[in-house]
Design an enzyme around this catalytic site. Structure first.
Site, PDB file in Angstrom:
ATOM      1  N   ASP A   1       0.853  -1.190   0.000  1.00 51.62           N
ATOM      2  CA  ASP A   1       0.000   0.000   0.000  1.00 51.62           C
ATOM      3  C   ASP A   1       0.887   1.238   0.000  1.00 51.62           C
ATOM      4  O   ASP A   1       1.670   1.456   0.929  1.00 51.62           O
ATOM      5  CB  ASP A   1      -0.896  -0.028   1.247  1.00 51.62           C
ATOM      6  N   MET A   2       0.791   2.035  -1.051  1.00 47.06           N
ATOM      7  CA  MET A   2       1.581   3.259  -1.119  1.00 47.06           C
ATOM      8  C   MET A   2       1.148   4.225  -0.028  1.00 47.06           C
ATOM      9  O   MET A   2      -0.022   4.284   0.346  1.00 47.06           O
ATOM     10  CB  MET A   2       1.409   3.927  -2.490  1.00 47.06           C
TER      11      MET A   2
ATOM     12  N   ASP B   1      -2.869   2.267  -6.282  1.00 46.98           N
ATOM     13  CA  ASP B   1      -1.738   2.334  -5.338  1.00 46.98           C
ATOM     14  C   ASP B   1      -1.741   1.194  -4.322  1.00 46.98           C
ATOM     15  O   ASP B   1      -1.143   1.319  -3.250  1.00 46.98           O
ATOM     16  CB  ASP B   1      -1.751   3.679  -4.607  1.00 46.98           C
ATOM     17  N   GLU B   2      -2.357   0.075  -4.676  1.00 43.46           N
ATOM     18  CA  GLU B   2      -2.503  -0.999  -3.691  1.00 43.46           C
ATOM     19  C   GLU B   2      -2.632  -2.340  -4.405  1.00 43.46           C
ATOM     20  O   GLU B   2      -3.306  -2.446  -5.431  1.00 43.46           O
ATOM     21  CB  GLU B   2      -3.759  -0.715  -2.866  1.00 43.46           C
TER      22      GLU B   2
END
Length: 348
Positions: free
Chosen positions: A9-10, A103-104
């Site tokens: 996860d960013m 982003d995940e």
């Protein structure tokens, strides 16, 4: 052999990209989203979160909580470009990747060249830091539920491992809102019964959970005992296609709302045509001025795809809906898909 699952996860992704592109923003409360008064926060830096700002918060409220915040418009093309570079690094680690968003993602590294989840996590973090100047948080465990739970454990820029030996003790203090399968209403219902943590939930019999949560009760019962047999799915079928918009001014004028419905029907129909799919469930979504969301769905006994067909169903739903207060958002979507197959006629 236990599986090795990573949930990557960013950290504050949109805001982090903006700060990377403009280093003068570092250490400041950066808030990305619709910059108008009717916009919504997409994400924000950790400095902004200290003031109570969070994603999905109306921008006008974010400005009240964080008046010194730096509000920036969404640059989706830039985030998508960055995301593609990050996912290329993921693919160097394993081909078994399940994207959850821009982003995940889940990664199954059980049969990869990395012998441990920690080594794979450090490799990913170093590559992303060196090549893109960004940080991310990674959860490592033997199933998806625990990996996702672990990635949020020590954000930002963290690594957390949850092993079988830690279960169930490590889960006991966690609020039930963190448990997969428990939505807002279910959490409120359980809270009203005096159930606030996993430890409280753990005491409830399986039959009782099934009685109040249905089939999801059985899932929840297993999850808090560390059981989750879901695979990392490399292909995620799109479940719906839709469009929605926050209105410039609140309204309850259905003629005005139908103009938006017509526009959305055209866009959705175009997407369906480009993907050669049909759908038969149309959903109308609207949000009132006090941010209360409503959805209404209609499932047909036949499939549709054209702008005209979608509009007629959505129009009928909107006209039949009793709207007693002004709306701030309107949208439609279509689901329950099947692929179109064009058969070529044989000459003989």
């Amino acid at each position: 052999m236990d599986r090795i699952i990573l949930h990557v996860d960013m950290d504050a992704f949109f805001a982090s990209v903006e700060i990377k592109d403009n280093p003068s923003l570092k250490g400041k409360p950066v808030i990305v989203g619709g910059i108008g008064e009717r916009g919504v926060v997409s994400t924000c830096s950790y400095e902004a979160r200290k003031y109570g700002v969070h994603s999905a918060m109306p921008v006008f409220l974010a400005r009240k909580k964080c008046p010194m915040g730096i509000f920036l418009p969404v640059r989706y093309f830039r985030y998508k470009e960055t995301s593609e570079r990050i996912f290329r690094i993921f693919r160097e680690v394993t081909p078994i990747i399940e994207p959850l968003s821009i982003d995940e993602a889940f990664l199954d590294i059980t049969d990869s060249r990395f012998k441990t989840g920690e080594k794979a996590a450090l490799y990913i973090k170093e590559r992303v830091r060196r090549e893109l100047g960004l940080t991310l948080s990674i959860g490592i465990s033997y199933n998806k539920f625990l990996a996702k739970l672990a990635s949020d454990w020590n954000k930002p820029n963290g690594i957390m491992v949850i092993t079988k030996a830690m279960i169930p003790d490590i889960l006991m203090p966690i609020p039930i809102s963190k448990v997969f399968g428990l939505g807002k209403k279910s959490v409120e219902r359980l809270n009203n019964m005096g159930v606030f943590t996993v430890e409280d939930l753990y005491e409830l019999p399986k039959d009782f959970l099934q009685g109040i949560l249905g089939k999801m009760g059985l899932v929840v019962y297993d999850r808090i005992r560390g059981i989750d047999n879901r695979d990392v799915e490399t292909f995620r079928e799109r479940k719906s296609v839709g469009k929605e918009r926050t209105l410039k001014e609140n309204t309850m004028d259905k003629d005005e709302l139908l103009i938006y419905i017509k526009e959305f029907s055209k866009e959705v129909g175009s997407i369906l045509a480009s993907k050669n799919i049909l759908g038969k469930t149309v959903t109308l979504k609207y949000k009132t001025g006090d941010f209360e969301s409503h959805t209404r769905s209609k499932t047909l006994n036949y499939y549709i795809s054209t702008e005209e067909e979608i509009y007629e169903v959505a129009k009928e739903m909107l006209i039949g809906e009793e709207i007693n207060e002004e709306l701030r958002l309107i949208g439609i979507s279509i689901s329950s898909f099947k692929e179109t197959r064009i058969e070529q006629l044989k000459l003989f």
